[in-house]
Write an enzyme that holds these catalytic residues in place. Structure first.
Site, PDB file in Angstrom:
ATOM      1  N   SER A  32       0.844  -1.194   0.000  1.00  0.00           N
ATOM      2  CA  SER A  32       0.000   0.000   0.000  1.00  0.00           C
ATOM      3  C   SER A  32       0.881   1.246   0.000  1.00  0.00           C
ATOM      4  O   SER A  32       2.102   1.148   0.054  1.00  0.00           O
ATOM      5  CB  SER A  32      -0.882   0.004   1.251  1.00  0.00           C
ATOM      6  N   LYS A  33       0.238   2.385  -0.042  1.00  0.00           N
ATOM      7  CA  LYS A  33       0.977   3.666  -0.094  1.00  0.00           C
ATOM      8  C   LYS A  33       1.962   3.757   1.053  1.00  0.00           C
ATOM      9  O   LYS A  33       2.969   4.440   0.965  1.00  0.00           O
ATOM     10  CB  LYS A  33       0.041   4.881   0.001  1.00  0.00           C
ATOM     11  N   ARG A  34       1.626   3.078   2.130  1.00  0.00           N
ATOM     12  CA  ARG A  34       2.484   3.076   3.306  1.00  0.00           C
ATOM     13  C   ARG A  34       3.910   2.592   2.967  1.00  0.00           C
ATOM     14  O   ARG A  34       4.870   2.950   3.626  1.00  0.00           O
ATOM     15  CB  ARG A  34       1.846   2.148   4.347  1.00  0.00           C
ATOM     16  N   HIS A  35       4.005   1.744   1.955  1.00  0.00           N
ATOM     17  CA  HIS A  35       5.300   1.195   1.582  1.00  0.00           C
ATOM     18  C   HIS A  35       6.056   2.073   0.593  1.00  0.00           C
ATOM     19  O   HIS A  35       7.156   1.748   0.179  1.00  0.00           O
ATOM     20  CB  HIS A  35       5.118  -0.199   0.947  1.00  0.00           C
ATOM     21  N   GLY A  36       5.475   3.197   0.226  1.00  0.00           N
ATOM     22  CA  GLY A  36       6.111   4.065  -0.762  1.00  0.00           C
ATOM     23  C   GLY A  36       5.243   4.175  -1.998  1.00  0.00           C
ATOM     24  O   GLY A  36       4.037   3.963  -1.931  1.00  0.00           O
TER      25      GLY A  36
END
Length: 511
Positions: free
Chosen positions: A264-268
């Site tokens: 997800s966006k959390r990973h970049g």
RNA sequence: GGCGCUAUGGUGUAAUUGGUUAACACGCCGCCCUCUCAAGGCGGAGAGUUCGGGUUCGAUCCCCGAUAGCGCUACCA
């Protein structure tokens, strides 16, 4: 499970038709892009049709701009579609929001044939059932109470204006389907509930419309994310109720982040648009994505241009296990394609980053000599970056030479402090000042040899001070490349003047 | 809780579908190149195939079980 390799693709039955059916509710994510890619590759490999269908039944979240972006992203990656919005096709329309009438007709048919029924249960009643089932460690399935309602009563209550949903009667046998990547999958029938087809609001639900569309559009192979596996038995029941052929399925595994959580966006960066913005080449992304969950026979080859991917891609070789997205490997892949990219395209792609930095004019306003010079600049700096958006950072000192900052930097200061460094700098400056013409690489080299002879300083001690005086840093590309770049750049009319070797030395000595 | 899917070095994939010193790539480490940093070239370490049983002369591969991760379990998509 049976080994996936044991299965054959059934091409004999006719043209293969696959579809990619995204919801235009946001940016295209790498996971979905990979699903699209596998669909496209499969279709192209077999000479089949690739259909784009927009799942915009969620009116609140769907936006036209997302739909446009989506199509742009697909095209950017090199995919085209044979049928879809904006393209003529025999099964139009290709937006679900424009197919509501079709779903209604089909629901009526199911109702009159007794394959579906009206359910008048309230949310509270259903929640009660669910809690009860959970407490008794039973599968949470709808009791089927309204299934027993007589036709007259059902019609009467509906006519009286009582709200109802439409449910499908799940058949009295296990539901199974064939999955090209996982083998046969079977669900005990007591674990699958009578699914709601149409909400009490009159809006059909996803699992229903997707099935109707796939059938009507004659989709032969449903290739999608594995989060749909559990939905599939319900869909199979819908096919059965209509008497339609059940297609082949291929459920693709999830793409994970480095922590093995769903990417997800959390990973970049995860959207196609963001990869493009950072300067990932489409061929690199496509190649990387293809390898994430698929391996060519033998498995030793990594580099596959799109055309060769079409040739090599076999759905049976798709991996069933989830894959971790590795940004490092994507970067490596991008470096590879960057190296292969011809100078003209590279300049085209890298240009905007330099306009944004205020160093170059707009591309179409640039003179031919500026273009040629820029291509040489790229040849110097691109080999050392992973992404195109890193090039301005590498080339900063060409346009933005800051002696003060360079002198202040700790390691530079130490390098400059020595007596030898001072001797070198003085000798070098004298040569530069005595020479009026532009310097070329040979001249520069001669000077360095002379300075070496005059001062007795050599190696790092010789080069580092000069390098700092010219670039502001003790490391960077070779001088025989930089010197001509500085000299020729200084003769160009640019938004930000490029300092010549002489100007650099003077500025460095002055500050 | 129920059901389903998955399981090979840190990561992605291979392994003539029961017989290999378990291969390749990324990453990591080292060397070469070099004024330097990268890049590039070369080399090295790193898994005995999640665990436990079985079948077999022999299991990464077949069977059973366990464990873990993930998904679904909505009148979301």
């Amino acid at each position: 499970m049976i080994a996936a390799g044991a299965f054959r693709i059934r091409t004999v039955m006719g043209t293969i038709r696959v579809r990619f059916a995204p919801s235009p509710t946001g940016l295209l994510h790498v996971g979905n892009a990979r699903t699209a890619l596998y669909n496209w590759l499969f279709a192209r490999h077999h000479g089949g049709k690739f259909i784009l269908r927009i799942e915009d039944t969620d009116v609140d979240r769907s936006e036209v701009r997302h739909e446009a972006q989506l199509m742009e992203d697909l095209r950017w990656m090199g995919m085209d579609w044979d049928e879809g919005p904006g393209v003529f096709g025999p099964h139009a329309p290709y937006r679900q929001s424009e197919r509501l009438g079709i779903y209604r007709e089909h629901t009526d048919r199911l109702l009159t044939e007794g394959k579906a029924y009206r359910c008048f249960c309230t949310t509270e009643e259903l929640e009660g059932e669910r809690a009860q089932a959970m407490a008794e460690h039973r599968p949470q399935v709808y009791s089927g109470r309204c299934r027993a309602l007589g036709a007259e009563e059902s019609a009467r209550r509906a006519a009286a204006g009582e709200a109802f949903a439409v449910r499908l009667k799940i058949p009295d046998h296990p539901l199974r389907f064939h999955d090209l990547v996982r083998g046969d999958v079977e669900f005990p029938q007591e674990t699958v509930s009578d699914p709601i087809l149409v909400r009490s609001s009159g809006m059909p639900v996803y699992n229903y419309v997707v099935t109707v569309d796939d059938a009507l559009m004659e989709i032969t192979h449903v290739i999608r994310g594995d989060d749909h596996i559990s939905n599939t038995p319900k869909q199979v029941a819908i096919y059965e109720a209509f008497g339609w052929n059940v297609p082949e399925f291929a459920h693709l595994s999830t793409i994970l982040g480095s922590d093995r959580e769903r990417l997800s966006k959390r990973h970049g960066a995860t959207s196609i648009a963001s990869f493009r913005e950072m300067g990932i080449l489409p061929e690199a992304l496509v190649n990387y994505l293809a390898l994430l969950g698929w391996g060519a026979e033998g498995g030793t080859r990594e580099i596959f241009p799109l055309e060769e991917l079409v040739d090599a891609f076999k759905l049976e070789r798709v991996t069933a296990s989830p894959a971790v997205f590795d940004f490092e490997k994507l970067n490596w892949m991008n470096r590879h394609y960057l190296r292969e990219c011809d100078a003209d395209r590279l300049a085209e792609l890298a240009w905007p980053y330099f306009v944004q930095a205020g160093w170059l004019p707009e591309q179409d306003a640039a003179a031919a000599d500026v273009r040629a010079w820029f291509e040489r600049l790229l040849a110097i700096f691109v080999p050392s970056v992973d992404l195109l958006d890193q090039v301005p950072g590498k080339a900063r000192f060409v346009f933005d030479f800051d002696p003060l900052r360079a002198r202040d930097e700790e390691e530079n200061a130490a390098l400059l402090a020595s007596e030898n460094a001072q001797k070198v700098l003085a000798a070098f400056a004298a040569k530069v000042r005595a020479h009026a013409e532009p310097v070329d690489a040979a001249q520069f080299k001669a000077w360095m040899n002379e300075v070496k002879a005059e001062t007795g300083v050599k190696g790092k001690e010789l080069f580092h001070p000069v390098r700092i005086a010219l670039t502001g840093s003790h490391s960077g590309p070779e001088f025989d490349k930089l010197v001509p770049l500085f000299e020729e750049g200084s003769a160009l009319a640019l938004p930000k003047h490029v300092l010549s070797v002489r100007e650099r030395v003077e500025k460095f000595l002055a500050e």
